[in-house]
Design an enzyme around this catalytic site. Structure first.
Site, PDB file in Angstrom:
ATOM      1  N   SER A 120      46.977  30.003  57.799  1.00  0.00           N
ATOM      2  CA  SER A 120      47.603  30.797  56.731  1.00  0.00           C
ATOM      3  C   SER A 120      47.729  30.068  55.401  1.00  0.00           C
ATOM      4  CB  SER A 120      48.981  31.283  57.182  1.00  0.00           C
ATOM      5  OG  SER A 120      48.859  32.440  57.981  1.00  0.00           O
TER       6      SER A 120
ATOM      7  N   LYS B 217      46.332  31.611  52.262  1.00  0.00           N
ATOM      8  CA  LYS B 217      47.079  32.469  51.339  1.00  0.00           C
ATOM      9  C   LYS B 217      47.426  31.765  50.026  1.00  0.00           C
ATOM     10  CE  LYS B 217      49.124  35.426  54.913  1.00  0.00           C
ATOM     11  NZ  LYS B 217      48.811  34.736  56.191  1.00  0.00           N
TER      12      LYS B 217
ATOM     13  N   SER C 136      54.623  34.910  55.315  1.00  0.00           N
ATOM     14  CA  SER C 136      53.180  34.791  55.576  1.00  0.00           C
ATOM     15  C   SER C 136      52.600  36.092  56.123  1.00  0.00           C
ATOM     16  CB  SER C 136      52.914  33.646  56.566  1.00  0.00           C
ATOM     17  OG  SER C 136      51.555  33.292  56.559  1.00  0.00           O
TER      18      SER C 136
END
Length: 393
Positions: free
Chosen positions: A62, A65, A122
């Site tokens: 993640s 991102k 997230s």
């Protein structure tokens, strides 16, 4: 013609950007124990304070991102989307698995709440909803992510999705994550969201959703206010963290740690090292007005030049300010046309007569062309001034 204006500032010791300081210290033990790859970077100067296999290609999970948030913040700054704008969620965005806020197809939510969901929880569904708003399709957004990575000179990064969900051929490196974070932190307002430890979405409704930050260091380590965790079974535990104390902001990246506890221990070890051994001296802040001049073709009374970024020096603790000076070098001020952001000179850092480093000096404000009437008046004033000076001589 070059003009030089000496600005009072003196520095004894300058650490060159992109220099690995740790590598120059003999007999030092490793800062990072568990992570496969790591990087410690001071943001203003770009100085690398420590790294461990920083260019190793690994799944970023993640932390992907970070690039998604960079593109989102750039769109907000350009005014193409606004925080209070409402987005209708597509069926595709709502179908994302993994970390999510359980968006429903056709549900409406503001850009700010979606951004908060990305930064704090997230949320994959919120990420894709924002990606589709910006680029219509997630794939078009991913193309932009890779284009931006190329613009930043990142040679070990490739994105296949905007979320970090497991995918073949999606990879990055600790170095590249640190550079993306450094660029994202030029939009420091992102930390208004990444520093939140807990909050709520859809408050006072039946679908109220509790957000809890996946980065526990924002609550438990002094100065930490972001940025992004990551975990998949392949990537293991990852974190790109940032902390700020005084004017000094650092980014600390670990990839492939064995447990969240070991990941946090590696991050805090690097942060402890940075703040225990170095201090930042900010010479000029971004947008400080360092040079003014008049241009006959501009409607503005004065044109203003300023640095595009903070002009700072990173010193080892115990070092003293003494031998360095800064100068502003302005190129010919008669050039035209000029626009906001155009480079018109340099902010130069010298040790004695040796140039050590320079930073761009740019037009700070929008410039409008002077009208024909204004140009005529200025020409008449100049002719009158010449006549007066001629008579005096």
């Amino acid at each position: 013609m070059l003009r030089k204006i000496t600005i009072l500032t003196m520095i004894l010791f300058l650490l060159f950007p992109q220099t690995n300081i740790w590598a120059n210290e003999e007999g030092s033990s490793e800062l990072v124990d568990s992570a496969k790859s790591a990087m410690l970077l001071e943001v203003d100067t770009g100085t690398i304070l420590y790294d461990k296999d920083p260019h190793k290609r690994l799944p970023p999970a993640s932390m992907t991102k970070l690039m998604s948030m960079l593109l989102i913040m750039e769109e907000i700054d350009e005014g193409t989307i606004t925080l209070d704008e409402t987005i209708q969620v597509s069926e595709y965005a709502a179908s994302m698995g993994g970390s999510q806020i359980y968006l429903e197809p056709f549900e409406e939510m503001t850009v700010e709440d979606l951004l908060k969901a990305v930064a704090v929880a997230s949320a994959n569904d919120a990420t894709v909803a924002l990606a589709e708003r910006i680029s219509v399709t997630e794939q078009a957004f991913i193309d932009r992510m890779n284009e931006r990575a190329s613009e930043l000179g990142l040679e070990n990064t490739n994105f296949v999705n905007s979320t970090g969900l497991p995918a073949e051929n999606q990879y990055s490196s600790a170095h590249d994550m640190a550079r993306i974070a450094q660029e994202l932190l030029h939009h420091e307002e992102i930390t208004d969201y990444t520093k939140i430890y807990e909050d709520y979405l859809r408050q006072d409704t039946d679908d109220e959703f509790w957000l809890v930050n996946t980065n526990r260091l924002v609550k438990f380590y002094q100065g930490v206010d972001g940025l992004k965790t990551g975990y998949t079974s392949e990537a293991k535990y990852c974190l790109t963290a940032t902390a700020k104390r005084g004017d000094m902001r650092v980014v600390s990246v670990v990839m492939g740690a064995e447990t969240p506890q070991k990941r946090n221990a590696d991050i805090t070890s690097m942060l402890d090292y940075a703040y225990g051994h170095y201090e930042l001296h900010q010479l000029h802040a971004k947008d400080d007005e360092l040079y003014h001049w008049q241009h006959i073709k501009a409607d503005n009374d004065y044109l203003v030049a300023a640095p595009k970024q903070n002009i700072s020096m990173l010193l080892e603790k115990g070092e003293n300010i003494s031998d360095y000076r800064t100068e502003v070098s302005v190129d010919s001020s008669d050039e035209w046309p000029l626009a906001k952001g155009d480079e018109v000179g340099k902010i130069e850092i010298y040790k004695e007569e040796q140039l050590v480093k320079d930073y761009p000096l740019t037009i700070k404000e929008e410039i409008k062309d002077a009208s024909v009437w204004t140009l005529w008046k200025r020409m008449m004033n100049q002719l009158h001034h010449r006549d007066v000076m001629s008579n005096l001589n």
